[in-house]
Design a protein around this motif. Structure first.
Motif, short mmCIF file in Angstrom:
data_model
loop_
_atom_site.label_atom_id
_atom_site.label_comp_id
_atom_site.label_asym_id
_atom_site.label_seq_id
_atom_site.Cartn_x
_atom_site.Cartn_y
_atom_site.Cartn_z
N MET A 1 54.57 -5.37 52.75
CA MET A 1 54.09 -6.57 53.42
C MET A 1 54.73 -7.83 52.82
O MET A 1 54.99 -8.80 53.53
N LYS A 2 54.99 -7.82 51.52
CA LYS A 2 55.62 -8.97 50.89
C LYS A 2 57.03 -9.16 51.46
O LYS A 2 57.84 -8.24 51.45
N GLY A 3 57.29 -10.34 51.98
CA GLY A 3 58.58 -10.64 52.57
C GLY A 3 58.67 -10.30 54.05
O GLY A 3 59.70 -10.54 54.68
N LEU A 4 57.58 -9.78 54.61
CA LEU A 4 57.60 -9.32 55.99
C LEU A 4 57.15 -10.43 56.94
O LEU A 4 56.04 -10.97 56.79
N GLU A 5 57.99 -10.77 57.90
CA GLU A 5 57.65 -11.77 58.92
C GLU A 5 57.06 -11.04 60.11
O GLU A 5 57.73 -10.24 60.75
N LEU A 6 55.80 -11.32 60.44
CA LEU A 6 55.12 -10.63 61.53
C LEU A 6 54.60 -11.56 62.62
O LEU A 6 54.15 -11.09 63.66
N ALA A 7 54.66 -12.87 62.39
CA ALA A 7 54.15 -13.81 63.39
C ALA A 7 54.86 -13.63 64.74
O ALA A 7 54.23 -13.75 65.80
N SER A 8 56.14 -13.31 64.69
CA SER A 8 56.90 -13.14 65.93
C SER A 8 56.40 -11.96 66.75
O SER A 8 56.63 -11.89 67.96
N GLY B 1 51.22 -11.25 58.04
CA GLY B 1 52.46 -11.22 57.28
C GLY B 1 52.59 -12.28 56.21
O GLY B 1 51.67 -13.05 55.92
N ASP B 2 53.76 -12.31 55.62
CA ASP B 2 54.11 -13.21 54.52
C ASP B 2 54.52 -14.56 55.11
O ASP B 2 55.34 -14.62 56.03
#
Length: 369
Positions: free
Chosen positions: A156-163, A231-232
């Protein structure tokens, strides 16, 4: 996937630990970061909260599904959790205004669920060993194969999930004749946030996560809002730039959860991944300004660096989490900007913090009157 009934299932953690249970109707595998929520109610709102995208939810309440599903009690257009782990799953429900069973709801949306798990032991293990990736398997895949697949799942660290959860197109919410106009950046916004703004005489235009400041400003809003989300926060470069521009122009700005973290990053204050996040509806927070306590709804696995915030000349801490003294709220000293790490819209949860929406509207009034 194919539909089966009550076959054996497992939850495999990334450190090799296995918990056994039974499948709820759907055969397959699902991956995500395992986390737990301590709320005693509100499971439907939790499952549809975009902030939980990419996570396997462990329900600490031993009974899940006992009051069914109501189509009006959702926080987004679909289930957002990757999978569910629970103790006792109720196939029958006793609630007059329920529209269907939770089992039916899961089947329609292909959610993989494992029940009959010793969730007390599982939550204790997560609390001692920290959040980690996991896989739910209900189709009999060999454990060694699952371990190999799980090893490839990103942290999860460093993971962009907003998109993954943001709207693709702009849309409006509320009465177009309302007094105030709000431009909201959707990083994974909950519907009840929009409801809370709308009932305070606001008309909201919701923008995709990667919209620019000029996109938002073209709506000529009276205030700006940065939403919650999964996400991060570190990879959200576009949102951080938007926050900087809003602050630079000293426009009323309110951020919740991920939006709070983005505002911190826009001010040069870092964020970090927590050993275990805060997820539940009974988290105690102290309002430093008033001295009053609040019982709050929370859902986050990242937090703002407290030491850096205290050294920042432009920021002041307004709220503290009383369990671990992490930053729960902040404001800018010379700008019309504030944010909180928790969820004043609740849903589920107590309404102790709903005054924050009133505070945002008052900040807007001070600039337009």
């Amino acid at each position: 996937m194919k539909y089966t009934t009550r076959q054996k299932a497992i939850l495999l953690l990334s450190d090799g630990t296995i918990f056994h249970g039974k499948s709820i109707g759907i055969s397959g595998t699902t991956f995500g970061e395992v986390c737990f929520n301590t709320g005693m109610t509100g499971y439907q709102e939790i499952f549809t909260d975009p902030s939980y995208f990419g996570q396997i939810m462990v329900a600490t309440n031993p009974h899940i599904g006992n009051y069914g599903v109501n189509k009006n009690e959702v926080e987004s257009d679909s289930i957002k959790i990757s999978g569910l782990v629970c103790k006792n799953f109720s196939f029958n429900y006793s609630r007059e205004d329920a529209s269907e069973s939770l089992e039916s709801y899961f089947l329609k949306q292909n959610l993989i669920c494992i029940s009959d798990v010793d969730t007390r032991a599982l939550v204790s293990y997560i609390r001692d060993n920290g959040a980690m990736n996991a896989v739910i398997c209900t189709d009999g895949t060999e454990v060694e194969d699952l371990k190999n697949q799980l090893a490839k799942v990103p942290d999860m660290k460093g993971l962009e999930l907003a998109s993954k959860v943001s709207t693709k197109q702009t849309y409006f919410f509320g009465d177009e004749n309302a007094t105030y106009k709000i431009a909201a950046l959707d990083l994974g916004i909950k519907t009840n946030i929009l409801r809370n703004l709308a009932k305070r005489d606001c008309y909201i235009k919701v923008f995709p996560y990667n919209a620019s400041y000029s996109d938002l400003a073209a709506f000529n809003p009276d205030g700006y809002f940065l939403s919650n989300g999964p996400g991060d926060p570190d990879p959200l470069f576009s949102a951080i730039v938007v926050a900087k521009e809003i602050i630079k122009n000293d426009k009323p700005l309110f951020g919740i959860c991920l939006g709070h973290q983005v505002i911190a990053l826009a001010n040069g204050v870092s964020t970090y991944k927590m050993f275990n996040g805060h997820r539940g509806i009974n988290h105690p927070v102290k309002n430093i300004i008033t001295g009053k306590g609040e019982i709050t709804s929370q859902n986050h696995g990242f937090a703002v660096n407290k030491e850096e915030l205290e050294k920042n000349a432009d920021l002041v801490i307004t709220h503290l989490h009383l369990n671990d003294h992490t930053v729960a709220g902040m404001r800018m000293k010379n700008k019309n900007c504030f944010s909180v790490q928790y969820h004043p819209e609740a849903s589920p949860g107590p309404h102790d913090s709903s005054y924050l929406f009133d505070q945002f509207v008052e900040n807007i009034k001070s600039t337009v009157n």
